[in-house]
Write a protein that holds these residues in place. Structure first.
Motif, PDB file in Angstrom:
ATOM      1  N   VAL A 231      91.592  40.437  18.810  1.00 54.21           N
ATOM      2  CA  VAL A 231      92.550  40.796  17.768  1.00 54.21           C
ATOM      3  C   VAL A 231      93.950  40.583  18.320  1.00 54.21           C
ATOM      4  CG1 VAL A 231      93.385  42.611  16.255  1.00 54.21           C
ATOM      5  CG2 VAL A 231      90.944  42.477  16.804  1.00 54.21           C
ATOM      6  N   ASP A 232      94.764  39.870  17.559  1.00 53.90           N
ATOM      7  CA  ASP A 232      96.108  39.540  18.045  1.00 53.90           C
ATOM      8  C   ASP A 232      97.033  40.744  17.904  1.00 53.90           C
ATOM      9  OD1 ASP A 232      98.343  38.370  18.956  1.00 53.90           O
ATOM     10  OD2 ASP A 232      98.519  36.863  17.372  1.00 53.90           O
ATOM     11  N   ASP A 233      97.237  41.414  19.025  1.00 50.71           N
ATOM     12  CA  ASP A 233      98.184  42.535  19.064  1.00 50.71           C
ATOM     13  C   ASP A 233      99.381  42.177  19.939  1.00 50.71           C
ATOM     14  OD1 ASP A 233      97.025  42.449  21.525  1.00 50.71           O
ATOM     15  OD2 ASP A 233      96.334  44.546  21.555  1.00 50.71           O
ATOM     16  N   GLY A 234      99.563  40.876  20.099  1.00 50.07           N
ATOM     17  CA  GLY A 234     100.631  40.398  20.962  1.00 50.07           C
ATOM     18  C   GLY A 234     100.124  39.894  22.294  1.00 50.07           C
ATOM     19  N   THR A 235      98.846  40.187  22.613  1.00 46.75           N
ATOM     20  CA  THR A 235      98.268  39.753  23.891  1.00 46.75           C
ATOM     21  C   THR A 235      97.060  38.836  23.682  1.00 46.75           C
ATOM     22  OG1 THR A 235      96.778  41.658  24.036  1.00 46.75           O
ATOM     23  CG2 THR A 235      99.006  41.913  24.980  1.00 46.75           C
ATOM     24  N   ALA A 236      96.897  38.334  22.463  1.00 44.82           N
ATOM     25  CA  ALA A 236      95.717  37.528  22.156  1.00 44.82           C
ATOM     26  C   ALA A 236      95.629  36.292  23.047  1.00 44.82           C
ATOM     27  CB  ALA A 236      95.735  37.114  20.688  1.00 44.82           C
ATOM     28  N   GLY A 237      96.743  35.666  23.327  1.00 42.64           N
ATOM     29  CA  GLY A 237      96.738  34.475  24.170  1.00 42.64           C
ATOM     30  C   GLY A 237      96.195  34.769  25.552  1.00 42.64           C
ATOM     31  N   ARG A 238      96.645  35.891  26.134  1.00 43.20           N
ATOM     32  CA  ARG A 238      96.161  36.264  27.466  1.00 43.20           C
ATOM     33  C   ARG A 238      94.666  36.610  27.416  1.00 43.20           C
ATOM     34  NH1 ARG A 238     101.001  39.257  27.157  1.00 43.20           N
ATOM     35  NH2 ARG A 238     102.704  38.373  28.419  1.00 43.20           N
ATOM     36  N   GLN A 239      94.261  37.318  26.356  1.00 38.81           N
ATOM     37  CA  GLN A 239      92.847  37.679  26.228  1.00 38.81           C
ATOM     38  C   GLN A 239      91.967  36.435  26.113  1.00 38.81           C
ATOM     39  OE1 GLN A 239      91.803  40.997  23.518  1.00 38.81           O
ATOM     40  NE2 GLN A 239      94.013  41.175  23.116  1.00 38.81           N
ATOM     41  N   LEU A 240      92.429  35.484  25.310  1.00 37.85           N
ATOM     42  CA  LEU A 240      91.657  34.261  25.123  1.00 37.85           C
ATOM     43  C   LEU A 240      91.557  33.467  26.423  1.00 37.85           C
ATOM     44  CD1 LEU A 240      90.156  32.346  23.261  1.00 37.85           C
ATOM     45  CD2 LEU A 240      92.347  31.345  22.598  1.00 37.85           C
ATOM     46  N   ALA A 241      92.676  33.366  27.135  1.00 36.20           N
ATOM     47  CA  ALA A 241      92.671  32.646  28.407  1.00 36.20           C
ATOM     48  C   ALA A 241      91.741  33.329  29.406  1.00 36.20           C
ATOM     49  CB  ALA A 241      94.089  32.567  28.970  1.00 36.20           C
ATOM     50  N   GLN A 242      91.759  34.676  29.426  1.00 33.76           N
ATOM     51  CA  GLN A 242      90.893  35.416  30.330  1.00 33.76           C
ATOM     52  C   GLN A 242      89.421  35.204  29.990  1.00 33.76           C
ATOM     53  OE1 GLN A 242      91.656  37.123  33.073  1.00 33.76           O
ATOM     54  NE2 GLN A 242      89.471  37.598  33.405  1.00 33.76           N
ATOM     55  N   PHE A 243      89.121  35.205  28.696  1.00 32.18           N
ATOM     56  CA  PHE A 243      87.742  35.002  28.248  1.00 32.18           C
ATOM     57  C   PHE A 243      87.242  33.607  28.643  1.00 32.18           C
ATOM     58  CE2 PHE A 243      84.862  33.265  25.006  1.00 32.18           C
ATOM     59  CZ  PHE A 243      83.812  34.128  25.127  1.00 32.18           C
ATOM     60  N   LEU A 244      88.057  32.593  28.387  1.00 36.69           N
ATOM     61  CA  LEU A 244      87.675  31.225  28.733  1.00 36.69           C
ATOM     62  C   LEU A 244      87.499  31.041  30.238  1.00 36.69           C
ATOM     63  CD1 LEU A 244      89.989  29.230  26.283  1.00 36.69           C
ATOM     64  CD2 LEU A 244      87.528  29.615  26.060  1.00 36.69           C
ATOM     65  N   SER A 245      88.360  31.670  30.984  1.00 37.40           N
ATOM     66  CA  SER A 245      88.271  31.581  32.447  1.00 37.40           C
ATOM     67  C   SER A 245      87.017  32.277  32.958  1.00 37.40           C
ATOM     68  CB  SER A 245      89.518  32.188  33.081  1.00 37.40           C
ATOM     69  OG  SER A 245      89.429  32.163  34.490  1.00 37.40           O
ATOM     70  N   THR A 246      86.773  33.488  32.452  1.00 38.04           N
ATOM     71  CA  THR A 246      85.580  34.249  32.896  1.00 38.04           C
ATOM     72  C   THR A 246      84.295  33.519  32.528  1.00 38.04           C
ATOM     73  OG1 THR A 246      86.796  36.323  32.574  1.00 38.04           O
ATOM     74  CG2 THR A 246      84.407  36.468  32.716  1.00 38.04           C
ATOM     75  N   SER A 247      84.303  32.838  31.387  1.00 31.91           N
ATOM     76  CA  SER A 247      83.103  32.116  30.922  1.00 31.91           C
ATOM     77  C   SER A 247      82.952  30.760  31.595  1.00 31.91           C
ATOM     78  CB  SER A 247      83.165  31.924  29.408  1.00 31.91           C
ATOM     79  OG  SER A 247      83.273  33.168  28.744  1.00 31.91           O
ATOM     80  N   GLY A 248      83.895  30.394  32.438  1.00 30.90           N
ATOM     81  CA  GLY A 248      83.822  29.111  33.137  1.00 30.90           C
ATOM     82  C   GLY A 248      84.112  27.925  32.247  1.00 30.90           C
ATOM     83  N   LEU A 249      84.864  28.164  31.174  1.00 30.95           N
ATOM     84  CA  LEU A 249      85.159  27.088  30.210  1.00 30.95           C
ATOM     85  C   LEU A 249      86.470  26.383  30.493  1.00 30.95           C
ATOM     86  CD1 LEU A 249      83.961  28.910  26.976  1.00 30.95           C
ATOM     87  CD2 LEU A 249      82.719  27.244  28.354  1.00 30.95           C
ATOM     88  N   VAL A 250      87.279  26.937  31.355  1.00 30.89           N
ATOM     89  CA  VAL A 250      88.539  26.296  31.762  1.00 30.89           C
ATOM     90  C   VAL A 250      88.675  26.384  33.268  1.00 30.89           C
ATOM     91  CG1 VAL A 250      89.731  26.729  29.599  1.00 30.89           C
ATOM     92  CG2 VAL A 250      89.853  28.435  31.408  1.00 30.89           C
TER      93      VAL A 250
END
Length: 250
Positions: A231-250
């Motif tokens: 949910v975009d509460d102003g930190t959505a970009g960081r959350q998405l980047a963290q998710f992609l990194s943790t999942s090994g997608l980036v």
């Protein structure tokens, strides 16, 4: 070569003891890609003449798939029916189908590229190898000229043109032809067309080897788990980047 398979739009279950598909429940239908192979055979008969024989290996209810193929226009059928063949893997299946084709005799043996229940995609090539004839697999088009065939195989990098001398074993994809529907006249005529039922002994195969592979265990598919919602509460970009990194997608 045609095959009866469980309806892909219906429930499909495995036998908990054997690990094999439970074919006693749910609707059984003709595999769609093998019907397309049959359509190609019927078209070639209309052009060149000859006889179309449909061949299947399966339990007693597989006769329904043969009857549908006869209603579509095939001339006769062969049903390989033997309890000793239950649970056959690709190696044993190809051995039996090759033996049946030797007995029938053929110029062109057609099959689907893969069945919807097994998805192995190796039977046509294995049959060709056992028969010692050319194989032209995964064809999206086919034409015959004299004693040879020409076909096209679509790949990720382009289109390959294949040529082979007859007799040959060919497998086709869903792109090659739209199968015709049996009409009432065809259904009535199918009831009088001959179907031979052969056992392993009839094929003259001595000491059919048992299946070379077996099911070790069976488990139900795990239930789907809820995904991650951001949910975009102003930190959505960081959350998405963290998710992609943790999942090994980036």
């Amino acid at each position: 070569m045609i095959k009866q398979v469980p309806d892909t739009y219906g429930p499909v279950e495995l036998d908990s003891l054997t690990g094999l598909l439970d074919r006693s429940s749910g609707e059984q239908v003709s595999d769609e890609t093998t019907e397309r192979a049959l359509e190609v055979a019927l078209q070639q008969k209309e052009i060149h003449g000859g006889e179309v024989v449909v061949l299947t290996m399966g339990p007693a209810q597989a006769i329904d798939a043969l009857r549908k193929a006869l209603a579509m226009g095939a001339d006769s059928g062969v049903h390989i029916l033997d309890d000793d063949l239950a649970g056959s893997d690709a190696a044993r299946t190809s051995e039996i189908l090759a033996a049946a084709l030797r007995r029938i005799g053929f110029d062109l043996a057609l099959a689907g590229d893969r069945s919807t229940d097994g998805q192995g995609g190796v039977i046509p090539a294995m049959v060709a190898e056992r028969l010692g004839v050319a194989q032209a697999t995964y064809l999206a088009s086919l034409s015959i000229d004299g004693l040879s065939l020409t076909g096209e195989r679509v790949t990720e990098s382009g289109v390959q043109t294949l040529r082979a001398a007859l007799p040959s074993v060919v497998s086709v994809t869903e792109k090659i032809a739209e199968p015709r529907y049996p009409n009432f006249r065809g259904i009535m005529k199918a009831k009088k067309k001959p179907v031979d039922v052969w056992s392993v002994a009839d094929l003259g195969v001595q000491g059919v080897a048992p299946a070379g592979s077996r099911i070790g265990s069976v488990a139900e598919r795990p239930a789907r788990q809820a995904g991650v919602r951001i949910v975009d509460d102003g930190t959505a970009g960081r959350q998405l980047a963290q998710f992609l990194s943790t999942s090994g997608l980036v």
